[in-house]
Design a protein around this motif. Structure first.
Motif, PDB file in Angstrom:
ATOM      1  N   UNK A 145       2.101  -1.022   3.199  1.00  0.00           N
ATOM      2  CA  UNK A 145       2.789   0.256   2.978  1.00  0.00           C
ATOM      3  C   UNK A 145       2.042   1.430   3.610  1.00  0.00           C
ATOM      4  N   UNK A 146       0.746   1.317   3.753  1.00  0.00           N
ATOM      5  CA  UNK A 146      -0.033   2.402   4.376  1.00  0.00           C
ATOM      6  C   UNK A 146       0.487   2.659   5.792  1.00  0.00           C
ATOM      7  N   UNK A 147       0.911   1.608   6.481  1.00  0.00           N
ATOM      8  CA  UNK A 147       1.484   1.776   7.824  1.00  0.00           C
ATOM      9  C   UNK A 147       3.006   1.848   7.769  1.00  0.00           C
ATOM     10  N   UNK A 148       3.605   1.070   6.893  1.00  0.00           N
ATOM     11  CA  UNK A 148       5.061   0.885   6.938  1.00  0.00           C
ATOM     12  C   UNK A 148       5.848   1.738   5.958  1.00  0.00           C
ATOM     13  N   UNK A 149       5.163   2.593   5.182  1.00  0.00           N
ATOM     14  CA  UNK A 149       5.877   3.454   4.248  1.00  0.00           C
ATOM     15  C   UNK A 149       6.069   2.809   2.898  1.00  0.00           C
ATOM     16  N   UNK A 150       6.596   1.591   2.892  1.00  0.00           N
ATOM     17  CA  UNK A 150       6.744   0.858   1.639  1.00  0.00           C
ATOM     18  C   UNK A 150       6.933  -0.624   1.944  1.00  0.00           C
TER      19      UNK A 150
ATOM     20  N   UNK B 132      -8.719   2.703   4.676  1.00  0.00           N
ATOM     21  CA  UNK B 132      -8.065   2.214   3.468  1.00  0.00           C
ATOM     22  C   UNK B 132      -7.656   0.752   3.624  1.00  0.00           C
TER      23      UNK B 132
ATOM     24  N   UNK C 212       0.562  -5.959  -0.136  1.00  0.00           N
ATOM     25  CA  UNK C 212       1.806  -5.189   0.057  1.00  0.00           C
ATOM     26  C   UNK C 212       1.453  -3.701   0.146  1.00  0.00           C
ATOM     27  N   UNK C 213       0.492  -3.269  -0.685  1.00  0.00           N
ATOM     28  CA  UNK C 213       0.064  -1.868  -0.638  1.00  0.00           C
ATOM     29  C   UNK C 213      -0.541  -1.544   0.723  1.00  0.00           C
TER      30      UNK C 213
END
Lengths: 582, 190
Positions: A167-172, A195, A163-164
């Protein structure tokens, strides 16, 4: 005849209630009821179409990314720019979907389905086998028990870590923000790539240490990059090289090896000569191939600029397709998707295509009852493809893609009188899907993603006056379609979502044909654990009705969403039994 | 209807005056989804016997996470671009998202300091306008998501209805004036 009700079986886009009629330990009839009204179709009407990608994610936090993508596809089509979406945006969408799907499958296999392997009934049964049985039970319990099982704990960590990475691409995550009509909002940097790659390396370690006992590439080399018959031969040969008195990880019995070997009567007992198996290949199959099909809409864009919204055969990495119950493939045509509502709590037109679809609930609360089984009994509609009830999910996806391991196994099962689709192939397909996606995701990330590329194509509301669009994708639990129609003010006039759970858990249609899960339950024993040994009677029928392991295995093999407390009611004694299924 | 609010009006299922045995009203942790820190740290405060120290805003949100006196905009990683008037008009340009519909200037949450998913990222940093998922009127009061705040009549126009929307509107007008001024300054420099 005893009525066994499991309510809720799980929580997937609303609660799921399964009612079965059981005779002498065999399920004679089954009804799936969705007990919650979704209503997103009404919520979306009159809104700015671009908001659909954000709002539809909020149907459920388990696979929001898939709704965002299906929605973005429907909007790309309606805005008329699908063929102009830049490669960079499509690769980024692929990576988001790949990472999120791996996380989702890990959670399903280990956290939502796996704990049923540690059902105490198996301990009772396996103990009768002596030392070997006890040794196997020790592995099942120590790996798959919620909160303490070694694999369970490690898989939860993977879900969080991936999930993290999303989030690097999708914000959260949940509810990533990046996928919009026209492409993606983010512009991945070299730092982002590094990352995400580090997360992928950790996932590869998890797969090696827990799932496979070997690297993803080594596994795919013997099971995926070969012919179907060779894939099965390689798996059997690999499993037969493992010891039969020590089932520990150290001895080579990875989680996949345990499932592949001990999960199947045909593979484990007949081909490998193991002393026992969980016989998951004997439950959750289909008795009448003419009433079932396997449907997929296609997943993962080709690495090039633009794509075709109708997902023609062969265009996407996983092709779209419809395969009938006798395993004959045909090209997919989205206009053949309809939804029946004659047994659902709606007054809308029957068998409508989603572009003209309606979602009008019944007028009064009196009409909502789950006891009136000859009448309406579910909030779930009954999607059909060419009128046929169709299973969706990794198994259907891999059958349509003619994936070697799954096609090889399907062939062997058919030839030996088993249903090619069963709990065993369904779960192996989900695992194989995860590994194939892991391979592809690494390639998209390290070879195809160019930080200097283009990630967005202009879209504005003037382009969506009186338009319609179709968005086809595969959620982790199967074919997901969004259909949109806009009005003269560029607002949403109609928005219909046909989600995978609706297909799998559908009630009967206007012809009386049961939905896929209903079909998969009918004819199965109710106590899969009691069935695990050829010697019957170790667990009494009463106990099996209280702990209907087959309903758990079968229902959940289609991928339930949330862990929950399960209540089972034995109508014969009218006692309520509560089980912690976490 | 919520436990102690009907949208922005106190009341709800439990009534306006409800308090628990510990003397606390219903604490609202908004967000779609809720940030795990917001939820778990609030629970931790209660478990540690410090529930009485939780300061709540008028919607019963803990002010430590949803500060009434500042917004996401103030700590946004892209704030610097706003200050020099670099306001993107297409996605993926990497600057301030005001004109693309960002609601950050009227949304009270600590997303930009706390970040999401173990500190990886947040919506605006990923190039997406904030959609105000922590505000009481979400999603209706915050949509359309991709339209500049000033252009949404229900936010700053004459038909502003609720108290929340008045507050939201006032903040938006202030921000808009600021944005215009900054843009003008930039034009002059050119």
């Amino acid at each position: 005849m005893t009525q066994v009700v499991v309510d809720p079986l799980t929580r997937i886009e609303g609660h799921l209630r399964i009612t079965t009629e059981v005779e002498n330990g065999v399920i004679r009839d089954a009804y799936c009821s969705g007990t919650m009204y979704r209503g997103f179709e009404q919520i979306l009407k009159g809104r700015d179409p671009r908001d659909a990608s954000r709002l539809t994610q909020r149907i459920c936090g388990v696979c929001p990314h898939a709704h965002a993508l299906a929605s973005a596809n429907a909007l790309d089509d309606a805005f008329g720019i699908a063929q102009a979406i830049p490669k960079g945006a499509l690769v980024t969408r692929n990576i988001i979907d790949g990472l999120a799907t791996i996380a989702d499958h890990a959670a399903h296999i280990y956290v939502l389905w796996g704990p049923d392997l540690a059902n105490p009934a198996y301990g009772t049964i396996l103990h009768t086998l002596g030392d070997a049985g006890d040794a196997l039970w020790r592995e099942l319990a120590s790996r798959f028990t919620p909160f303490s099982g070694t694999s369970w704990v490690a898989a939860v960590g993977q879900k969080k870590a991936l999930q993290e990475a999303v989030a690097i691409l999708g914000g959260k995550m949940p509810h990533q923000m990046a996928t919009i009509v026209g492409g993606v909002t983010c512009k991945p940097t070299l730092g982002d790539i590094g990352k995400i790659a580090s997360y992928c390396l950790k996932t590869a370690d998890f797969v090696k240490d827990y799932v496979l006992g070997m690297s993803i590439e080594d596994w795919l080399a013997i099971t995926h990059d070969v012919s179907p018959s060779k894939a099965v031969e390689n798996v059997v040969s690999y499993l037969s090289s493992l010891p039969t008195d020590d089932f520990s990880r150290g001895a080579g019995w990875s989680d996949a090896a345990i499932l592949a070997g001990f999960g199947s009567e045909l593979v484990g007992e007949t081909l490998l000569g193991l002393p026992a198996s969980l016989k998951l290949d004997k439950i959750g199959g289909y008795s009448d191939p003419s009433r079932i099909g396997f449907l997929s809409y296609g997943e993962f864009y080709a690495v090039k600029d633009g794509y075709t919204p109708t997902s023609p055969p062969g265009e996407r990495a996983y092709t779209s397709g419809f395969t009938d119950g006798n395993l004959n493939y045909e090209n997919f045509d989205h206009t053949q998707v309809t939804e029946a509502v004659s047994r659902s709590f709606y007054t809308s037109g029957d068998n409508l295509h989603p572009w003209s679809g309606e979602t009008e609930p019944v007028a009064t609360a009196d009409e909502i009852t789950y006891e009136n089984l000859p009448g309406k009994y579910s909030w779930v509609k009954a999607p059909r493809y060419r009128g046929i009830a169709s299973e969706v999910g990794p198994l259907a996806k891999l059958i349509n893609a003619k994936e070697p391991l799954i096609m090889g196994l399907a062939d062997v099962f058919l030839k030996n009188g088993y249903s090619p689709a069963n709990v065993y192939t369904r779960m192996l397909a989900r695992a194989q899907d995860t590994l194939i996606i892991a391979r592809w995701t690494e390639k998209w990330l390290l070879e195809d993603l160019d930080p200097n590329g283009k990630f967005y194509e202009h879209a504005d509301l003037s382009m969506v006056v009186n338009k319609r669009g179709v968005g086809l994708w595969e959620a982790p639990r199967g074919a997901l379609g969004h259909w949109i129609v806009t009005d003269g003010q560029s607002k949403i006039a109609n928005y219909q979502l046909v989600v995978p759970s609706t297909c799998n858990l559908s009630p009967r249609d206007s012809n009386g044909t049961p939905g896929p899960v209903e079909q998969a339950l009918i004819g199965s024993v109710i106590g899969a654990a009691g069935n695990a040994l050829s010697s019957n009677g170790v667990i009494s029928l009463d106990k099996e009705n209280e702990n209907p392991t087959a309903i758990f295995h079968i229902g959940r093999s289609f991928d339930p969403c949330m862990a929950c407390a399960v209540h089972t009611i034995d109508m014969k004694t009218n006692e309520t039994h509560e089980l912690r299924i976490l | 209807m919520g436990a102690q609010f009907l949208q922005t009006t106190k009341g709800g299922i439990l009534g306006a005056d409800y308090t628990s045995r510990a003397g606390l009203p219903v604490i609202n942790i908004p967000g779609c989804p809720v940030h795990p820190d917001w939820l778990l740290l609030t629970l931790a405060a209660i478990i540690l016997g410090k529930g009485g120290l939780i300061e709540l805003d008028r919607y019963n949100r803990p002010t430590v996470f949803f500060p009434p006196d500042h917004t996401i905009h103030e700590n946004c990683p892209r704030r610097g671009f706003y200050d020099i008037g670099q306001l993107d008009t297409e996605f993926g340009e990497g600057h301030c998202l005001w004109k693309l519909g960002c609601k950050g200037p009227i949304v009270h949450a600590d997303c930009a300091l706390r970040l999401w998913n173990a500190g990886q990222n947040m919506c605006t940093q990923a190039g997406s306008p904030c959609i105000g998922c922590v505000e009481p009127g979400f999603p209706d009061a915050m949509s359309p998501f991709y339209v500049e705040i000033e252009k949404i009549p229900t936010l700053v126009g004459v038909d502003v209805g609720t108290a929340a929307k008045v507050a939201v509107g006032a903040a938006a007008v202030g921000v808009a004036a600021h944005a215009v001024r900054r843009t003008a300054m930039k034009e002059e420099k050119k």
